[in-house]
Design a protein around this motif. Sequence first.
Motif, short mmCIF file in Angstrom:
data_model
loop_
_atom_site.label_atom_id
_atom_site.label_comp_id
_atom_site.label_asym_id
_atom_site.label_seq_id
_atom_site.Cartn_x
_atom_site.Cartn_y
_atom_site.Cartn_z
N LEU A 89 8.98 45.01 -74.23
CA LEU A 89 9.70 46.10 -73.57
C LEU A 89 11.18 46.06 -73.89
O LEU A 89 11.80 47.09 -74.18
N ALA A 90 11.76 44.85 -73.84
CA ALA A 90 13.19 44.71 -74.10
C ALA A 90 13.52 45.13 -75.53
O ALA A 90 14.54 45.80 -75.78
N TYR A 91 12.64 44.76 -76.48
CA TYR A 91 12.88 45.16 -77.87
C TYR A 91 12.89 46.69 -77.98
O TYR A 91 13.78 47.27 -78.63
N ASN A 92 11.91 47.34 -77.37
CA ASN A 92 11.84 48.80 -77.48
C ASN A 92 13.02 49.48 -76.81
O ASN A 92 13.56 50.46 -77.34
N ILE A 93 13.43 48.99 -75.65
CA ILE A 93 14.60 49.59 -75.00
C ILE A 93 15.83 49.41 -75.87
O ILE A 93 16.65 50.32 -76.04
N GLY A 94 15.98 48.20 -76.44
CA GLY A 94 17.11 47.97 -77.34
C GLY A 94 17.07 48.89 -78.55
O GLY A 94 18.09 49.46 -78.95
N SER A 95 15.89 49.06 -79.14
CA SER A 95 15.75 49.92 -80.32
C SER A 95 15.94 51.39 -79.97
O SER A 95 16.67 52.12 -80.65
N GLY A 116 20.77 49.15 -73.49
CA GLY A 116 20.23 48.72 -74.77
C GLY A 116 20.82 47.40 -75.25
O GLY A 116 20.10 46.55 -75.78
N LEU A 117 22.11 47.22 -75.05
CA LEU A 117 22.76 45.97 -75.45
C LEU A 117 22.21 44.80 -74.64
O LEU A 117 21.87 43.74 -75.20
N ASP A 118 22.06 44.98 -73.33
CA ASP A 118 21.48 43.92 -72.50
C ASP A 118 20.04 43.63 -72.90
O ASP A 118 19.61 42.47 -72.95
N ALA A 119 19.28 44.70 -73.18
CA ALA A 119 17.88 44.52 -73.59
C ALA A 119 17.80 43.78 -74.91
O ALA A 119 16.92 42.93 -75.11
N ALA A 120 18.71 44.07 -75.83
CA ALA A 120 18.72 43.38 -77.12
C ALA A 120 19.02 41.89 -76.94
O ALA A 120 18.42 41.04 -77.60
N ARG A 121 19.93 41.58 -76.02
CA ARG A 121 20.23 40.17 -75.74
C ARG A 121 18.99 39.47 -75.16
O ARG A 121 18.66 38.34 -75.55
N LEU A 122 18.32 40.13 -74.23
CA LEU A 122 17.12 39.55 -73.61
C LEU A 122 16.02 39.36 -74.64
O LEU A 122 15.34 38.31 -74.67
N HIS A 141 18.01 39.14 -83.85
CA HIS A 141 19.40 39.05 -84.28
C HIS A 141 19.88 40.38 -84.86
O HIS A 141 21.00 40.83 -84.58
N TRP A 142 19.01 41.02 -85.67
CA TRP A 142 19.41 42.30 -86.26
C TRP A 142 19.69 43.34 -85.18
O TRP A 142 20.70 44.04 -85.22
N LEU A 143 18.79 43.43 -84.20
CA LEU A 143 18.95 44.44 -83.16
C LEU A 143 20.22 44.20 -82.35
O LEU A 143 20.96 45.15 -82.04
N LEU A 144 20.48 42.95 -82.02
CA LEU A 144 21.70 42.65 -81.27
C LEU A 144 22.93 42.94 -82.12
O LEU A 144 23.92 43.52 -81.63
N GLY A 145 22.88 42.58 -83.40
CA GLY A 145 23.99 42.91 -84.29
C GLY A 145 24.23 44.41 -84.37
O GLY A 145 25.38 44.87 -84.39
N ALA A 146 23.14 45.17 -84.42
CA ALA A 146 23.26 46.63 -84.51
C ALA A 146 23.97 47.19 -83.27
O ALA A 146 24.84 48.07 -83.38
N HIS A 147 23.59 46.70 -82.09
CA HIS A 147 24.25 47.18 -80.88
C HIS A 147 25.72 46.75 -80.83
O HIS A 147 26.59 47.54 -80.43
#
Length: 242
Positions: A89-95, A116-122, A141-147
Motif C-alpha cells: 500500500l505504501a509503495y502505491n501511495i508513494g507512486s 506520498g513522501l511519507d509513504a515512500a519512506r515507509l 530507494h528510487w521512489l524516495l529519491g523521486a519524491h
Amino acid sequence: MSEQSKDELLKSMEGRETLALAELLASEAGPLAALETIGEVVAALYWRRKDLPRVVLAGLAGIGAGLAAAGRETDDAERARLLGAVKALAYNIGSFTWPGWNEAGISPGATDLAAGLDAARLNLRLAVELRKGDLPVSRGHWLLGAHLASVGEFGAARRHFEEAALYAGQEQNSGERALAQAFAALVGVAMAEGDNRERAMSHEQLRAAFTALSQADGGAGFAEQVRTAAGVFGWTDLLSME
C-alpha cells in the motif's frame, strides 16, 4: 477480486467516509484480507476513477489499520504478512502521488505530495526490515529519491538514486540500474548550477546512463520516463548533453 466486485465496492463507497473503509472491510474479513482488498480499491480509484484524494485517504486508512494490526499480532509470520501488505500500500501511495509520471487526470496537491513522501519512506523502511531483497529495496530507494527530487532536496535524492542503482546492479537488472543512474545524473546536473566541472561530470554520467538504457531490456520505456519527469519539473534543457 473480480472487476464486477471492484465496481460494486467502489459504488458502495459513494456517500461513505473513505477513512471508514478499513473498518468496513475489517468487519467482513480478517486484517490481511482487508488490507489486500483496500490495496485493490486504491488501485481502482487511481486507474479507473482518477480520484487521487480518495486514493490517499483510503491508502492511509489501510496503512494505519495495517500497522495497528501488525502491532497486535503475536505470530511472527502473520505479522510479516501484514507488514508486507502495508508495504505494498505504501509503495502505491508513494507512486500514485509522484507528479513526475505526468499521468492524465492526476494533479497531486501539497497534501498528496506530503503523504506520498511519507509513504515512500515507509515503503523503503519495510523493504529493508522485511528483507524483501535487492530489487524491492532498489525500487524503494528510487521512489524516495523521486519524491525528494520533486521537493528540491537534490542531495538526498541523488544519494537514494545511487543506492537504487547499486541494489539493482546486485540483481543484475540493467534497465532499472541505468534508470536510477540517469535520475542520479539528472539531479546532479540540476545541483551543479554555476559549477561547470560538476555539470560536465553529471552530463557525462547522464550520457552513459542513456547509452546503457538503449541497450537494456525495456530501456526505451525507462528513457521516456526520464524525459517525461524532466518535462514535468522544468528540466528538459538539462537533458541537453552537447
